[in-house]
Design a protein around this motif. Structure first.
Motif: not given
Length: 148
Positions: A8-14
């Protein structure tokens, strides 16, 4: 890989916000660009400046000792030495104690180049220290050294 297996893109942001490796790489690239630009008048890159400093010793160091100091492998170091040697800034001579090895010595031209670069480095480093005034620079260096 199916869409359901995708990260998920949220992982990239994290990762962007928390990854020490990414932060260190970005900072290192930015610092290198800044010093590369500053050292252009003396014909050095930031890496070459560090390399010349690693050779600035009372006793000529071995390639292995310099590679260890700079956290480089020997083949990469050897490749980085060649342009400086061609410019006459250093000499790689046979190690009298071990004829299989080489000892590295700054030439007079290398010392003069390093001397000309020092005021530029000091000024550039001073500007960076000012930008980091809110941080403890010594603590930052200690933390980076602990990772190295």
């Amino acid at each position: 890989m199916s869409k359901t297996d995708a990260v998920p893109f949220e992982s990239t942001l994290f990762v962007k916000d928390h990854c020490l490796c990414l932060a260190a790489q970005r900072a290192a690239r930015a610092l290198a660009r800044r010093f590369d630009e500053a050292l252009k008048p003396v014909g050095l890159t930031s890496g070459q400046f560090s390399l010349l400093h690693a050779l600035n010793r009372e006793t000529p160091p071995s390639i292995g000792a310099v590679a260890s100091l700079l956290a480089m492998d020997r083949t990469t170091l050897t490749a980085n030495l060649k342009p400086l040697e061609r410019r006459g800034l250093l000499i790689a001579a046979v190690d009298p104690a071990d004829r299989r090895g080489r000892r590295l010595t700054l030439t007079d031209a290398g010392l003069a180049t390093l001397s000309a670069a020092m005021p530029i480095w000091r000024a550039t480093h001073g500007e960076i220290d000012e930008r980091l005034a809110a941080l403890d620079g010594d603590l930052l260096r200690k933390g980076l050294a602990a990772l190295a």
